[in-house]
Design a protein around this motif. Sequence first.
Motif, PDB file in Angstrom:
ATOM      1  N   TYR A  22       0.791  -1.224   0.000  1.00 46.85           N
ATOM      2  CA  TYR A  22       0.000   0.000   0.000  1.00 46.85           C
ATOM      3  C   TYR A  22       0.834   1.290   0.000  1.00 46.85           C
ATOM      4  O   TYR A  22       0.288   2.375  -0.206  1.00 46.85           O
ATOM      5  N   GLY A  23       2.125   1.173   0.224  1.00 49.54           N
ATOM      6  CA  GLY A  23       2.969   2.357   0.277  1.00 49.54           C
ATOM      7  C   GLY A  23       3.865   2.470  -0.939  1.00 49.54           C
ATOM      8  O   GLY A  23       4.212   1.475  -1.576  1.00 49.54           O
ATOM      9  N   ALA A  24       4.224   3.707  -1.278  1.00 45.71           N
ATOM     10  CA  ALA A  24       5.188   3.933  -2.357  1.00 45.71           C
ATOM     11  C   ALA A  24       6.525   3.310  -1.984  1.00 45.71           C
ATOM     12  O   ALA A  24       6.915   3.301  -0.807  1.00 45.71           O
ATOM     13  N   HIS A  25       7.233   2.795  -2.975  1.00 43.98           N
ATOM     14  CA  HIS A  25       8.518   2.127  -2.729  1.00 43.98           C
ATOM     15  C   HIS A  25       9.665   3.120  -2.878  1.00 43.98           C
ATOM     16  O   HIS A  25      10.595   2.929  -3.665  1.00 43.98           O
ATOM     17  N   ASN A  26       9.603   4.204  -2.092  1.00 43.08           N
ATOM     18  CA  ASN A  26      10.625   5.252  -2.197  1.00 43.08           C
ATOM     19  C   ASN A  26      11.698   5.139  -1.122  1.00 43.08           C
ATOM     20  O   ASN A  26      12.561   6.010  -1.022  1.00 43.08           O
ATOM     21  N   TYR A  27      11.658   4.079  -0.330  1.00 44.64           N
ATOM     22  CA  TYR A  27      12.716   3.807   0.640  1.00 44.64           C
ATOM     23  C   TYR A  27      13.061   2.320   0.596  1.00 44.64           C
ATOM     24  O   TYR A  27      12.252   1.495   0.160  1.00 44.64           O
ATOM     25  N   HIS A  28      14.261   2.005   1.072  1.00 49.72           N
ATOM     26  CA  HIS A  28      14.691   0.608   1.176  1.00 49.72           C
ATOM     27  C   HIS A  28      15.188   0.388   2.606  1.00 49.72           C
ATOM     28  O   HIS A  28      16.390   0.376   2.879  1.00 49.72           O
ATOM     29  N   PRO A  29      14.250   0.242   3.560  1.00 53.96           N
ATOM     30  CA  PRO A  29      14.654   0.123   4.963  1.00 53.96           C
ATOM     31  C   PRO A  29      15.198  -1.253   5.300  1.00 53.96           C
ATOM     32  O   PRO A  29      14.928  -2.242   4.613  1.00 53.96           O
ATOM     33  N   LEU A  30      15.959  -1.325   6.380  1.00 51.45           N
ATOM     34  CA  LEU A  30      16.320  -2.625   6.927  1.00 51.45           C
ATOM     35  C   LEU A  30      15.037  -3.336   7.363  1.00 51.45           C
ATOM     36  O   LEU A  30      14.086  -2.686   7.801  1.00 51.45           O
ATOM     37  N   PRO A  31      14.997  -4.658   7.270  1.00 54.69           N
ATOM     38  CA  PRO A  31      13.777  -5.387   7.615  1.00 54.69           C
ATOM     39  C   PRO A  31      13.592  -5.530   9.130  1.00 54.69           C
ATOM     40  O   PRO A  31      13.605  -6.638   9.683  1.00 54.69           O
ATOM     41  N   VAL A  32      13.452  -4.398   9.797  1.00 53.66           N
ATOM     42  CA  VAL A  32      13.193  -4.362  11.236  1.00 53.66           C
ATOM     43  C   VAL A  32      11.953  -3.499  11.430  1.00 53.66           C
ATOM     44  O   VAL A  32      11.898  -2.376  10.915  1.00 53.66           O
ATOM     45  N   VAL A  33      10.955  -3.997  12.155  1.00 52.39           N
ATOM     46  CA  VAL A  33       9.707  -3.259  12.359  1.00 52.39           C
ATOM     47  C   VAL A  33       9.666  -2.798  13.810  1.00 52.39           C
ATOM     48  O   VAL A  33       9.484  -3.593  14.734  1.00 52.39           O
ATOM     49  N   LEU A  34       9.826  -1.508  14.015  1.00 45.14           N
ATOM     50  CA  LEU A  34       9.934  -0.946  15.365  1.00 45.14           C
ATOM     51  C   LEU A  34       8.577  -0.478  15.870  1.00 45.14           C
ATOM     52  O   LEU A  34       7.758   0.029  15.106  1.00 45.14           O
ATOM     53  N   GLU A  35       8.373  -0.626  17.171  1.00 47.60           N
ATOM     54  CA  GLU A  35       7.100  -0.186  17.744  1.00 47.60           C
ATOM     55  C   GLU A  35       7.260   0.688  18.982  1.00 47.60           C
ATOM     56  O   GLU A  35       6.300   1.303  19.430  1.00 47.60           O
ATOM     57  N   ARG A  36       8.484   0.785  19.545  1.00 44.47           N
ATOM     58  CA  ARG A  36       8.661   1.570  20.765  1.00 44.47           C
ATOM     59  C   ARG A  36      10.091   2.078  20.843  1.00 44.47           C
ATOM     60  O   ARG A  36      11.014   1.426  20.347  1.00 44.47           O
ATOM     61  N   GLY A  37      10.260   3.246  21.461  1.00 44.78           N
ATOM     62  CA  GLY A  37      11.587   3.790  21.663  1.00 44.78           C
ATOM     63  C   GLY A  37      11.686   4.526  22.980  1.00 44.78           C
ATOM     64  O   GLY A  37      10.715   5.131  23.449  1.00 44.78           O
ATOM     65  N   GLU A  38      12.851   4.465  23.598  1.00 52.10           N
ATOM     66  CA  GLU A  38      13.105   5.200  24.834  1.00 52.10           C
ATOM     67  C   GLU A  38      14.602   5.452  24.944  1.00 52.10           C
ATOM     68  O   GLU A  38      15.396   4.506  24.955  1.00 52.10           O
ATOM     69  N   GLY A  39      14.984   6.719  25.012  1.00 49.31           N
ATOM     70  CA  GLY A  39      16.395   7.048  25.130  1.00 49.31           C
ATOM     71  C   GLY A  39      17.188   6.577  23.930  1.00 49.31           C
ATOM     72  O   GLY A  39      16.881   6.920  22.793  1.00 49.31           O
ATOM     73  N   VAL A  40      18.206   5.741  24.161  1.00 46.47           N
ATOM     74  CA  VAL A  40      19.050   5.242  23.068  1.00 46.47           C
ATOM     75  C   VAL A  40      18.529   3.931  22.484  1.00 46.47           C
ATOM     76  O   VAL A  40      19.115   3.401  21.549  1.00 46.47           O
ATOM     77  N   TYR A  41      17.422   3.428  23.033  1.00 47.54           N
ATOM     78  CA  TYR A  41      16.927   2.106  22.644  1.00 47.54           C
ATOM     79  C   TYR A  41      15.638   2.181  21.819  1.00 47.54           C
ATOM     80  O   TYR A  41      14.828   3.099  21.982  1.00 47.54           O
ATOM     81  N   VAL A  42      15.472   1.171  20.967  1.00 47.48           N
ATOM     82  CA  VAL A  42      14.191   0.926  20.290  1.00 47.48           C
ATOM     83  C   VAL A  42      13.894  -0.563  20.397  1.00 47.48           C
ATOM     84  O   VAL A  42      14.808  -1.384  20.553  1.00 47.48           O
ATOM     85  N   TRP A  43      12.604  -0.901  20.327  1.00 46.77           N
ATOM     86  CA  TRP A  43      12.172  -2.289  20.400  1.00 46.77           C
ATOM     87  C   TRP A  43      11.342  -2.618  19.169  1.00 46.77           C
ATOM     88  O   TRP A  43      10.529  -1.799  18.714  1.00 46.77           O
ATOM     89  N   ASP A  44      11.516  -3.819  18.631  1.00 44.55           N
ATOM     90  CA  ASP A  44      10.706  -4.212  17.486  1.00 44.55           C
ATOM     91  C   ASP A  44       9.395  -4.852  17.945  1.00 44.55           C
ATOM     92  O   ASP A  44       9.133  -4.984  19.155  1.00 44.55           O
ATOM     93  N   VAL A  45       8.570  -5.240  16.996  1.00 46.02           N
ATOM     94  CA  VAL A  45       7.229  -5.750  17.312  1.00 46.02           C
ATOM     95  C   VAL A  45       7.273  -7.084  18.043  1.00 46.02           C
ATOM     96  O   VAL A  45       6.261  -7.514  18.608  1.00 46.02           O
ATOM     97  N   ASP A  46       8.428  -7.736  18.052  1.00 50.16           N
ATOM     98  CA  ASP A  46       8.576  -8.996  18.771  1.00 50.16           C
ATOM     99  C   ASP A  46       9.270  -8.822  20.120  1.00 50.16           C
ATOM    100  O   ASP A  46       9.594  -9.801  20.794  1.00 50.16           O
TER     101      ASP A  46
END
Length: 416
Positions: A22-46
């Motif tokens: 459903y989205g335009a393919h104008n980026y090529h991100p790493l295959p990591v899906v993030l859902e939360r962040g705090e300070g220097v850390y982020v967490w993925d959906v798992d």
Amino acid sequence: MTHTEQNLSSKSEALIAKENQYGAHNYHPLPVVLERGEGVYVWDVDGKKYYDFLSAYSAVNQGHCHPKIVGAMVKQAQTLTLTSRAFHNDQLGPYEEYVTKYFGFDKVLPMNTGAEAVETALKLCRKWAYEIKGIPENEAQIIVCENNFHGRTTTIISFSNDESARKNFGPFTAGFIKIPYDDVEALENVLKTNKNIAGFLVEPIQGEAGVYVPAEGYLAKTKALCEAHNVLFIADEVQTGIARTGKLLAVNHENVQPDILILGKAISGGVYPVSAVLTNDHIMNVIKPGQHGSTFGGNPIAAAVAIAALEVVKEEDLAQNAAYLGEVLRTGLNEIASRNSLITLVRGKGLLNAIVINCDEESDLAWNICMKFSEYGLLAKPTHGNKIRLAPPLVITESQIQECLDIIERALNDFR
């Protein structure tokens, strides 16, 4: 490991597939899906935890979801979100006073994104050239540097070297002269031979090109040349500003005050789109009502958020932290390079750094190394093929830097 050899959970796969469908393919991100962040850390959906070594391209210098900045946003969002500039609001004036005094300018023109701010600076420079400097209308030219990155609007890609950003997007905007970066003589030669130069647009460090740091004295010398030829020195500090390089602004390393300063990204701490163009009265006053604007530029949330974000930079001594820990990081990276020939060069200033990987720009090696980083709990991204940018939030600690150096070396050793 190749682009396709990734162990993704079904949840991650489904979310990535939804973006692809459903989205335009104008980026090529790493295959990591993030859902939360705090300070220097982020967490993925798992629930996997990572060090963030990209900082949303230096937008979250103050760390993910800084409570003071988020608090300012939530409080203002519950009170008044948007008036447009058809009316005054009670947040804009205090913000304009705060940001101009913070950076030492008379006036600010508030916008939303970095590319918008660059476009604003270009328009402002041209108008000043015609109305104040006296260049004949439609003949003004602005000098830019090769391998620049200032955004991807049509005018900006008109003077880009990135063919992937240019191909099939023409015709392009005229009025720009490209010279090599970090070449004082090249700038002087153009200024001596062309009387229609309005401005010189430059990144104090070329971030997207691979964190190219110019020779010491480059910024001061080019600013002096601009002054001698009555040309505006325009500093694009969208990525390098707001304490990233160990000073409040990267130009501060050489005590340069730009004629026009462009800011974005971390001016909001990454929680809201905010950008700004700062300059003094004799330049800004050429803009009259109706000649430039933005419905969202200077909105109440943006104003409240930017004040909070800039207060955090001072209250937490983030410039000093970036200066000290940048030295720690580069020292550690150079020690790794002495043991592992995959790193051919370490460069950077403050906490804006890059390692050059021993491969050509067409190779997948740097990408695969970043995939291995993510496997071990650190997120970074290649730029220009064989360079990996390493730019954590400025709230990182020395012990965390050491932990990240261990991750980097462990990942690199897997490729020996």
